[in-house]
Enzyme design. Structure first.
Site, PDB file in Angstrom:
ATOM      1  N   GLN A  82       0.805  -1.217   0.000  1.00 59.17           N
ATOM      2  CA  GLN A  82       0.000   0.000   0.000  1.00 59.17           C
ATOM      3  C   GLN A  82       0.840   1.270   0.000  1.00 59.17           C
ATOM      4  O   GLN A  82       0.401   2.310  -0.493  1.00 59.17           O
ATOM      5  CB  GLN A  82      -0.907   0.023   1.243  1.00 59.17           C
ATOM      6  CG  GLN A  82      -2.038  -0.970   1.241  1.00 59.17           C
ATOM      7  CD  GLN A  82      -2.893  -0.850   2.501  1.00 59.17           C
ATOM      8  OE1 GLN A  82      -2.593  -0.058   3.384  1.00 59.17           O
ATOM      9  NE2 GLN A  82      -3.936  -1.642   2.583  1.00 59.17           N
ATOM     10  N   TYR A  90       4.353 -11.133   3.976  1.00 61.21           N
ATOM     11  CA  TYR A  90       3.819  -9.788   3.727  1.00 61.21           C
ATOM     12  C   TYR A  90       4.340  -9.266   2.387  1.00 61.21           C
ATOM     13  O   TYR A  90       5.548  -9.143   2.177  1.00 61.21           O
ATOM     14  CB  TYR A  90       4.216  -8.816   4.837  1.00 61.21           C
ATOM     15  CG  TYR A  90       3.643  -9.131   6.200  1.00 61.21           C
ATOM     16  CD1 TYR A  90       2.628 -10.062   6.385  1.00 61.21           C
ATOM     17  CD2 TYR A  90       4.120  -8.472   7.331  1.00 61.21           C
ATOM     18  CE1 TYR A  90       2.108 -10.337   7.635  1.00 61.21           C
ATOM     19  CE2 TYR A  90       3.608  -8.744   8.597  1.00 61.21           C
ATOM     20  CZ  TYR A  90       2.602  -9.682   8.735  1.00 61.21           C
ATOM     21  OH  TYR A  90       2.107  -9.951   9.990  1.00 61.21           O
ATOM     22  N   SER A 146       2.104 -17.430  16.560  1.00 57.40           N
ATOM     23  CA  SER A 146       1.033 -16.478  16.279  1.00 57.40           C
ATOM     24  C   SER A 146      -0.275 -17.220  16.076  1.00 57.40           C
ATOM     25  O   SER A 146      -0.325 -18.200  15.324  1.00 57.40           O
ATOM     26  CB  SER A 146       1.365 -15.664  15.018  1.00 57.40           C
ATOM     27  OG  SER A 146       0.308 -14.779  14.684  1.00 57.40           O
ATOM     28  N   SER A 180      -3.667  -5.703  15.389  1.00 60.99           N
ATOM     29  CA  SER A 180      -4.957  -5.042  15.149  1.00 60.99           C
ATOM     30  C   SER A 180      -5.625  -4.531  16.420  1.00 60.99           C
ATOM     31  O   SER A 180      -6.818  -4.752  16.642  1.00 60.99           O
ATOM     32  CB  SER A 180      -5.914  -5.987  14.399  1.00 60.99           C
ATOM     33  OG  SER A 180      -6.955  -5.252  13.794  1.00 60.99           O
TER      34      SER A 180
END
Length: 334
Positions: free
Chosen positions: A27, A54, A152, A206
């Site tokens: 992005q 990623y 994770s 998040s």
């Protein structure tokens, strides 16, 4: 900036970690990504989280370039292994010995470092024996390519089993990286109690529920241009579940709560997760360097019982709490 020990170890991390999922290498242009990293360093953030998956390895490359020239001992660099990378062949994913040993070498090359401070199993691999995975992690540690091992989105049972094997093999499993926010509390019932018992910390992702807890999304209104909800590279899909009018209306009720605490909405969201003593650090992202300074102010904030109660009154009834939602893929996609 405040610092906390990670798990039952002598290793400290900054309460705020800069992560580059959905941003660097995709992005955000590389120059802006570098500016975000430099802004984080200037604000006292020393801990950086990425993963080989990623932007299909590009995020690691961007982070490595951004940290080049920084004193290595002064920063904590985290990455992860599991997801498909490269040409996404049959062995380019999962937690097999082959993939872990090859993946760590690729990560170190892209990050331009001899070691990572924390190497994390990005998900639990149901198709590889846990003994094989943990033996590979033990060897990565003994080779000096990672100082510590974490995981994770593992369940309480998976954490217990992995921790026991790590102990047998002579290394420490010190962290878990789950999703956690005012709206997503699935770790509280089982994962956190098990982690406290084992000496494992949470590094949560998040904390702002993909940006919904910033308060910028209004009920009945289109998403702001340039926001994650308008991103077609993965962001919109992740945030979609929270863009319900009942959730957005409840989030607006947090604005006076944040004002009473002397915080912005993003600061309140990050400070809230840091009130959990099992949370060592909250991962935040940034698409612009100026976002960093606002978020960093959440470090060291103590929310009193009254504020915590008002948060629950506003959004607690809408929070997802089912521990069964801590899941890993049932089958490798590759």
């Amino acid at each position: 900036m405040e610092f906390r020990y990670l798990g039952n170890s002598g290793f400290k991390v900054s309460e705020i970690t800069l992560g580059n999922w959905l941003t660097h290498g995709s992005q955000v242009e590389n120059d802006t990504a570098t500016q975000c990293v430099r802004a984080a360093l200037d604000a006292g953030i020393s801990t950086f989280d990425t993963a080989d998956v990623y932007a299909n390895t590009a995020a690691e490359t961007v982070l490595g370039a951004a940290l080049k020239g920084e004193r290595r001992e002064s920063v904590e660099v985290f990455t992860k292994v599991f997801g498909p990378t490269g040409p996404k062949g049959k062995n380019d994913l999962g937690l097999s010995r082959k993939h872990i040993m090859e993946a760590i070498n690729g990560s170190l090359s892209r990050l331009q470092t001899d070691y990572v401070d924390l190497y994390q199993a990005h998900r639990y691999d149901v198709e590889t024996p846990l003994e094989e995975t943990m033996q590979a992690f033990a060897d990565v540690v003994r080779q000096g390519k990672a100082l510590y091992i974490g995981v994770s989105e593992w369940t309480a049972e998976q954490l217990r089993n992995g921790h026991a094997l790590a102990k047998e093999l002579g290394f420490q499993l010190i962290s878990n990286q789950p999703q956690y926010s005012m709206l997503w509390r699935v770790i509280e019932a089982e994962v956190v109690p098990a982690s406290e018992e084992l000496g494992v910390s949470q590094i949560v992702w998040s904390p702002m529920a993909q940006g919904v807890l910033s308060g910028k999304y209004l009920p009945g209104q289109p998403a702001p241009q340039g926001s994650r909800a308008t991103d077609d590279k993965g962001g919109a899909q992740m945030i979609e579940r929270w863009l319900r009018d009942d959730v957005l209306t409840a989030v607006q009720a947090l604005k006076p709560v944040a004002a009473e605490a002397g915080l912005t909405m993003p600061q309140l969201a990050v400070a809230w997760v840091l009130q959990n003593p099992n949370v060592a650090s909250a991962i935040v992202g940034a698409s612009r360097p100026e976002q960093i300074a606002d978020t960093v102010a959440a470090a060291g904030v103590v929310l009193d019982a009254g504020i915590m109660e008002k948060v629950d009154a506003a959004v607690g009834a809408l929070a997802q709490r089912d521990p069964a939602l801590t899941t890993s893929p049932e089958k490798r996609q590759g």
